[in-house]
Design a protein around this motif. Structure first.
Motif, PDB file in Angstrom:
ATOM      1  N   ASN A 127       0.659  -1.622  -0.177  1.00  0.00           N
ATOM      2  CA  ASN A 127       0.137  -0.069   0.151  1.00  0.00           C
ATOM      3  C   ASN A 127       0.649   0.882   0.248  1.00  0.00           C
ATOM      4  N   PRO A 128       1.250   1.957  -0.987  1.00  0.00           N
ATOM      5  CA  PRO A 128       0.121   1.804  -2.382  1.00  0.00           C
ATOM      6  C   PRO A 128       0.183   0.963  -2.999  1.00  0.00           C
ATOM      7  N   THR A 129       0.052   0.367  -3.557  1.00  0.00           N
ATOM      8  CA  THR A 129      -0.270  -0.585  -4.652  1.00  0.00           C
ATOM      9  C   THR A 129      -0.893  -0.597  -6.477  1.00  0.00           C
ATOM     10  N   LYS A 130      -0.282  -1.435  -7.478  1.00  0.00           N
ATOM     11  CA  LYS A 130      -0.761  -1.161  -8.750  1.00  0.00           C
ATOM     12  C   LYS A 130      -1.595  -2.228  -9.465  1.00  0.00           C
ATOM     13  N   ASP A 131      -1.230  -3.412  -8.656  1.00  0.00           N
ATOM     14  CA  ASP A 131      -2.723  -4.261  -9.508  1.00  0.00           C
ATOM     15  C   ASP A 131      -3.010  -5.029  -8.416  1.00  0.00           C
ATOM     16  N   PHE A 132      -2.836  -5.214  -6.814  1.00  0.00           N
ATOM     17  CA  PHE A 132      -3.495  -6.385  -6.113  1.00  0.00           C
ATOM     18  C   PHE A 132      -2.708  -6.112  -4.663  1.00  0.00           C
ATOM     19  N   ILE A 133      -3.402  -6.356  -3.516  1.00  0.00           N
ATOM     20  CA  ILE A 133      -3.437  -6.066  -2.039  1.00  0.00           C
ATOM     21  C   ILE A 133      -3.511  -7.355  -1.460  1.00  0.00           C
ATOM     22  N   VAL A 134      -2.751  -8.287  -0.669  1.00  0.00           N
ATOM     23  CA  VAL A 134      -2.501  -8.962   0.140  1.00  0.00           C
ATOM     24  C   VAL A 134      -2.834  -9.279   1.185  1.00  0.00           C
ATOM     25  N   ILE A 135      -4.202  -9.691   2.222  1.00  0.00           N
ATOM     26  CA  ILE A 135      -4.486  -9.257   3.178  1.00  0.00           C
ATOM     27  C   ILE A 135      -4.253 -10.529   3.907  1.00  0.00           C
ATOM     28  N   GLY A 136      -3.302 -10.630   4.977  1.00  0.00           N
ATOM     29  CA  GLY A 136      -3.651 -11.451   6.042  1.00  0.00           C
ATOM     30  C   GLY A 136      -4.022 -10.970   7.496  1.00  0.00           C
TER      31      GLY A 136
END
Length: 150
Positions: free
Chosen positions: A84-93
Motif C-alpha cells: 500500500n500503495p499498490t498497482k495491481d493487487f493487495i495481500v491481506i493476512g
C-alpha cells in the motif's frame, strides 16, 4: 427515565427511579455501571399538562466492556494489508476469518464487493485514487483501511 439492572432471580433493582431528564435527545448516566451486567432503561413521555403519554418503553441492554488503548493497538496487529500503495493487487493476512470485503469511497458509498482469493484481491481494473477497504469478519466486526491505487 428509569434505569435498573436485572438480578439473577429475574427481579429488578432500580438505579435511577423516575429521573426527570426534561426534554432531551441525549442523557449521560453518571452512575457507574458494571461490565457484563444485564440492565434495562424505561422511558415515559409526558405532555405539557403532565399527562403520561400512552406507551412506556422498557429496553433491555447488556453492558459490554471498554477497550483500553493498548488493546485497540493489539487488534490492529491482527491484520496485515500490503503493498500500500499498490498497482495491481493487495495481500491481506489476518488471524480472523474474513466474511466479505467491500470497496468504499470516501463519501461512504459502496462501490463493489471484492473477490478475496488466496489472501489476494485483484485491483488491476481499479482507477487510480484513494479508497477504503471495508473488511467484515465472521464475528461481524468491521475493519476499515485506506488504500491507494497508483
Amino acid at each position: 427515565m428509569t434505569l435498573g439492572k436485572y438480578t439473577a432471580g429475574g427481579g429488578k433493582v432500580l438505579i435511577l427511579d423516575n429521573q426527570d431528564v426534561g426534554y432531551v435527545n441525549e442523557y449521560q448516566i453518571t452512575t457507574p455501571l458494571e461490565d457484563g451486567t444485564n440492565y434495562f432503561y424505561r422511558v415515559v413521555g409526558y405532555n405539557y399538562q403532565s399527562e403520561q403519554f400512552s406507551g412506556c418503553y422498557e429496553i433491555p441492554f447488556r453492558l459490554g466492556f471498554t477497550l483500553g488503548i493498548s488493546e485497540v493497538q493489539e487488534d490492529k496487529n491482527d491484520i496485515q494489508i500490503y503493498p500500500n500503495p499498490t498497482k495491481d493487487f493487495i495481500v491481506i493476512g489476518s488471524k480472523n476469518k474474513i466474511k466479505n470485503i467491500n470497496l468504499v469511497d470516501f463519501s461512504g458509498r459502496k462501490l463493489r464487493k471484492l473477490k478475496f482469493e488466496n489472501d489476494k484481491i485483484d485491483l488491476n481494473d481499479l482507477s487510480k485514487g484513494n479508497y477504503i477497504l471495508q473488511i467484515q469478519f465472521k464475528d461481524n466486526t468491521v475493519y476499515n483501511k485506506t488504500i491507494t491505487k497508483e
